[in-house]
Design an enzyme around this catalytic site. Sequence first.
Site, PDB file in Angstrom:
ATOM      1  N   ASP A 331      13.904 -18.531   1.232  1.00 13.72           N
ATOM      2  CA  ASP A 331      12.974 -17.483   0.807  1.00 13.72           C
ATOM      3  C   ASP A 331      11.626 -18.117   0.562  1.00 13.72           C
ATOM      4  O   ASP A 331      11.540 -19.313   0.287  1.00 13.72           O
ATOM      5  CB  ASP A 331      13.432 -16.893  -0.533  1.00 13.72           C
ATOM      6  CG  ASP A 331      14.579 -15.931  -0.341  1.00 13.72           C
ATOM      7  OD1 ASP A 331      14.747 -15.456   0.782  1.00 13.72           O
ATOM      8  OD2 ASP A 331      15.293 -15.692  -1.317  1.00 13.72           O
ATOM      9  N   ASP A 631      18.704 -14.110  -3.431  1.00  9.86           N
ATOM     10  CA  ASP A 631      18.746 -13.796  -4.851  1.00  9.86           C
ATOM     11  C   ASP A 631      19.260 -12.391  -5.155  1.00  9.86           C
ATOM     12  O   ASP A 631      19.875 -12.154  -6.173  1.00  9.86           O
ATOM     13  CB  ASP A 631      17.374 -14.021  -5.511  1.00  9.86           C
ATOM     14  CG  ASP A 631      16.239 -13.471  -4.666  1.00  9.86           C
ATOM     15  OD1 ASP A 631      16.488 -12.530  -3.885  1.00  9.86           O
ATOM     16  OD2 ASP A 631      15.115 -13.974  -4.773  1.00  9.86           O
ATOM     17  N   ASP A 635      21.823  -9.707  -0.716  1.00  6.91           N
ATOM     18  CA  ASP A 635      21.840 -10.986   0.004  1.00  6.91           C
ATOM     19  C   ASP A 635      23.248 -11.568   0.083  1.00  6.91           C
ATOM     20  O   ASP A 635      23.501 -12.505   0.839  1.00  6.91           O
ATOM     21  CB  ASP A 635      20.943 -12.013  -0.709  1.00  6.91           C
ATOM     22  CG  ASP A 635      19.469 -11.740  -0.470  1.00  6.91           C
ATOM     23  OD1 ASP A 635      19.163 -11.096   0.546  1.00  6.91           O
ATOM     24  OD2 ASP A 635      18.636 -12.167  -1.288  1.00  6.91           O
TER      25      ASP A 635
HETATM   26  P1  ATP Z   1      10.613 -13.393  -0.659  1.00  5.91           P
HETATM   27  O1  ATP Z   1      11.549 -12.602   0.186  1.00  5.91           O
HETATM   28  O2  ATP Z   1      10.135 -14.612  -0.011  1.00  5.91           O
HETATM   29  O3  ATP Z   1      11.054 -13.605  -2.055  1.00  5.91           O
HETATM   30  P2  ATP Z   1       8.735 -11.339  -1.482  1.00  5.91           P
HETATM   31  O4  ATP Z   1       8.812 -11.560  -2.925  1.00  5.91           O
HETATM   32  O5  ATP Z   1       7.399 -11.075  -0.911  1.00  5.91           O
HETATM   33  O6  ATP Z   1       9.261 -12.513  -0.632  1.00  5.91           O
HETATM   34  P3  ATP Z   1       9.987  -8.862  -1.867  1.00  5.91           P
HETATM   35  O7  ATP Z   1      10.134  -9.130  -3.299  1.00  5.91           O
HETATM   36  O8  ATP Z   1      11.097  -8.248  -1.102  1.00  5.91           O
HETATM   37  O9  ATP Z   1       9.675 -10.162  -1.080  1.00  5.91           O
HETATM   38  O10 ATP Z   1       8.676  -8.004  -1.685  1.00  5.91           O
HETATM   39  C1  ATP Z   1       8.354  -7.373  -0.479  1.00  5.91           C
HETATM   40  C2  ATP Z   1       7.051  -6.634  -0.599  1.00  5.91           C
HETATM   41  O11 ATP Z   1       7.172  -5.594  -1.565  1.00  5.91           O
HETATM   42  C3  ATP Z   1       5.914  -7.508  -1.104  1.00  5.91           C
HETATM   43  O12 ATP Z   1       5.247  -8.136  -0.050  1.00  5.91           O
HETATM   44  C4  ATP Z   1       5.012  -6.488  -1.793  1.00  5.91           C
HETATM   45  O13 ATP Z   1       4.159  -5.886  -0.871  1.00  5.91           O
HETATM   46  C5  ATP Z   1       5.988  -5.481  -2.314  1.00  5.91           C
HETATM   47  N1  ATP Z   1       6.293  -5.743  -3.720  1.00  5.91           N
HETATM   48  C6  ATP Z   1       6.828  -6.848  -4.236  1.00  5.91           C
HETATM   49  N2  ATP Z   1       6.991  -6.746  -5.569  1.00  5.91           N
HETATM   50  C7  ATP Z   1       6.533  -5.535  -5.923  1.00  5.91           C
HETATM   51  C8  ATP Z   1       6.446  -4.817  -7.159  1.00  5.91           C
HETATM   52  N3  ATP Z   1       6.866  -5.332  -8.292  1.00  5.91           N
HETATM   53  N4  ATP Z   1       5.923  -3.581  -7.122  1.00  5.91           N
HETATM   54  C9  ATP Z   1       5.530  -3.055  -5.975  1.00  5.91           C
HETATM   55  N5  ATP Z   1       5.586  -3.650  -4.798  1.00  5.91           N
HETATM   56  C10 ATP Z   1       6.089  -4.885  -4.743  1.00  5.91           C
END
Ligand code: ATP
Length: 900
Positions: A331, A631, A635
């Site tokens: 990730d 996580d 997954d």
């Molecule tokens: P990884 O998969 O590497 O952990 P990540 O944290 O970007 O990456 P997600 O947490 O699935 O992956 O987030 C995907 C998308 O959702 C982000 O790019 C963002 O645009 C949106 N996002 C993430 N967190 C929030 C939140 N708390 N509120 C609203 N939108 C969010």
Amino acid sequence: MQEQSIARPHAETKEQVLEALASGNEGLSPDEAARRLDQYGENRLRESQRPSPLRRFLRQFNNVLIYVLLAAGVITVLLGHWLDAAVIFSVVVINALIGFIQEGRAERAMDSIRKLLVTRVRVIRQGESREIDAAELVPGDVVLLESGDRIPADLRILKARGLRADESSLTGESVPVDKGSDSVEGDAVLADRSSMLWSGTLVASGQVRAVVVATGENTELGRIRQATEDVESISTPLLKKIDQFGHQLTVVILTLAALVFILGVFWRDMAAAEMFLAAVSLAVAAIPEGLPAIITITLAMGVQIMARRQAIVRRLPAVETLGSVTVICSDKTGTLTRNEMTVRALATLGGEYPVSGSGYTAEGRLERPGEDDQALDKLLLGGCLCNEAGLERTEEGTRISGDPMEAALLVLAEKAQLDRSHCKREWPRTDAIPFESERRYMATLNHDHHGKGLILVKGAPELLLERCGQALAADGSRQALDVRDWQARQDAFAERGQRTLALAMKSVASDMTTLDESDIDEELILLGLIALEDPPRDEAIQAVADCHRAGIRVKMITGDHLGTALAIGRQLGIGDGQSGMNGKDFQSLDDDAVAEAAMNTDVFARFSPDDKLRLVRGLRSREQVTAMTGDGVNDAPALRSADVGVAMGQKGTAAAREASEIVLADDNFATIATAVRTGRAIFDNIRKSLLFILPTNGGQSLLILAAVMLGMVLPVTPVQVLWVNMVTAVTLALALAFEPAEARIMERPPRPPGEPVLTPMIVWRVVFVSGLILAATLWVFNWHMSTGLGLEAARTAAVNTVVACEIFYLYNCRQLHESIFRKGGLLGNPWVPAAIGLVILLQAAFTFLPPMQVLFGTQALPWQSWALILAVSLPILFIVEAEKIIMRWRLSQAAECKAA
Ligand code: ATP
């Protein structure tokens, strides 16, 4: 522990249950919780019954090799050699004792690792949300759970949204069941009590607020006793293979012993009794009695070292698989990057506003020129309200809770001098749709005190742009949305490695009280974009480079935007910086194309858990050994299908942890690289122990065989052989368990999966060194016989020769391939000289102490004997090093041939 009873919580209303438990929506007070903890005890299950110590001790005798030893002892008794028999039997007992103690140590090591996997849970105490160890829960506590969480006690649901529970561990039903707060019939069976959540099961989806009705032994789980999130005990394919090897060895040994007896009696015309003794000696000589204990302890030590380095091994076979890993899929956020978010800039229709400062400190400003921008004000307000995080500034420092990205929005509000509690008072929240990775947005419904309703949505820009028809301008008017322009602005942020969030709003009627996904399908008004920086971890950059050198490909898989992922990939050295793949494109591929993409692409963006699963399958179909991080609850399938599933210890859900082999206590990519390195080192050390111990057995067996073939008296007696195998070999081999990783361990390619422990190289060296030990010992024995020092002196010298050879050979074994005549080669492991010192003392006792002389039939030796022993054993050190040189040369020739 006291009985906790509330008769039928599933049938009562939630108010009745709260009343019966003397609790309320604000939860318990900390004092009351402490009092109840005293009264009811900790929320734990009693340790499952371990076999009694006596049983565990007796279990040590259940081993074919031990049967052979016991049989040898009986034969020795029948032959009237009482003293020898006594020694053999004591060795069997000592061996069992050593096994017993080592097993205990290994178990304790695993226990201490189990303790690292405590479950944390969010409770409401006196109206405040806080995280505590699940063991501290008491009846009456109000807890908050979300998808992926393990249910920590039996709970009565107070409020639920989209809640489904996976109760397969309790009821065997594999499909998640719907849950809600409505009470059910009093006589409903366990599986139908939809207003309850059972300890040990999982939240499959949704969120819930619930009150604890039973803890520890009083839960349904306590009644039926089932193992939950656990660390497996000591057994691995390797141990099984070694066990198998033991069985095969026994067959060979028994055949050889029978052969010795037959040849001696019928070919050499020796007395049957004497040949029995020879056969027994051979059996005793050939059995590597200490091996199982050494391997177990090496594994347990290794696992402890890994835990100290933040990698908690839940399933031991992973230790072996780690050394074969060819691909790591990681990730991005929080694993490769620091997960310390800072807002860098805001963009509205009116313009772009840079933000200074870094991390969560309040230093820094939002640069806003004089003119008013209503979109900016709303954007800041939205960031504050559409937010679940907490930010606490005390004298000790800043503490954030919840999503780091949302915490960054709170810091932004501070920098813009916006008072969050004031905003919350002005716009109380009526309902919310929490953020989920699959949904990629979060929304809240707020009302002000004049009856105005407002929906605020924040999420991935492309998703919100689809649902917005207009954008808010600086003067408060609305303008048609220019999607292309906004996309270009997002791309510009992504190009700098920044992640972007979009914020939108919608005015609604004052009487609207619940928020549905359908409410945010369209007609949203875009407020603007927020660009956040989350720099790569410094140590991850190094770790990625290490992996590449070790022949391991690193792939980044993220829910983030492709542009951002590529930019971060460039900083980390993952991929070529240009090409990557979006989840949408990946989904349209067939299985073959998926495998192709899995092999050739290194950056995957906007990926869903399903995509991850297909990616792992694609990699596996191309014979890649894959480690995959994860996580979320979804997954779990991908983690399970990967060869090594790696879960995050901090931000990971219980569901992900349970599906994986390894848990990273610090969520850090560099820890995976360290685990691979340690896994390789452990495997090396096991090989080194084998390489060290087996020639001792080989040399002595050959010695006895040779004696019988040549019609000589036995150069070593069974009890002397046992001394060597059980005392000296084990003491010396134990030092190898502490051997640090070889310098170039991360420069070799991954070990081919399924490669046997005993490679042809190792078998060859065992045979070669056995031959050397045979030659040296036979020479010393014959010299003593010919000089008339007597049989006892000759045998004593023979045993000392074997041990001296072992001592020098121990140094050779410190490096499998590399020379030991270099920095850190001869020194570098203080356990080696310590073990050697101890063995020298033991040999002195064996040779010179009268009681030992009686027991083992030994005799003091003159200095000439010692000089000869040294003269024949020291060369082994150099001969084996010379052999390594030839081997290295042959390996490089073979590699060159292959390359050509
Ligand atoms: P990884 O998969 O590497 O952990 P990540 O944290 O970007 O990456 P997600 O947490 O699935 O992956 O987030 C995907 C998308 O959702 C982000 O790019 C963002 O645009 C949106 N996002 C993430 N967190 C929030 C939140 N708390 N509120 C609203 N939108 C969010």
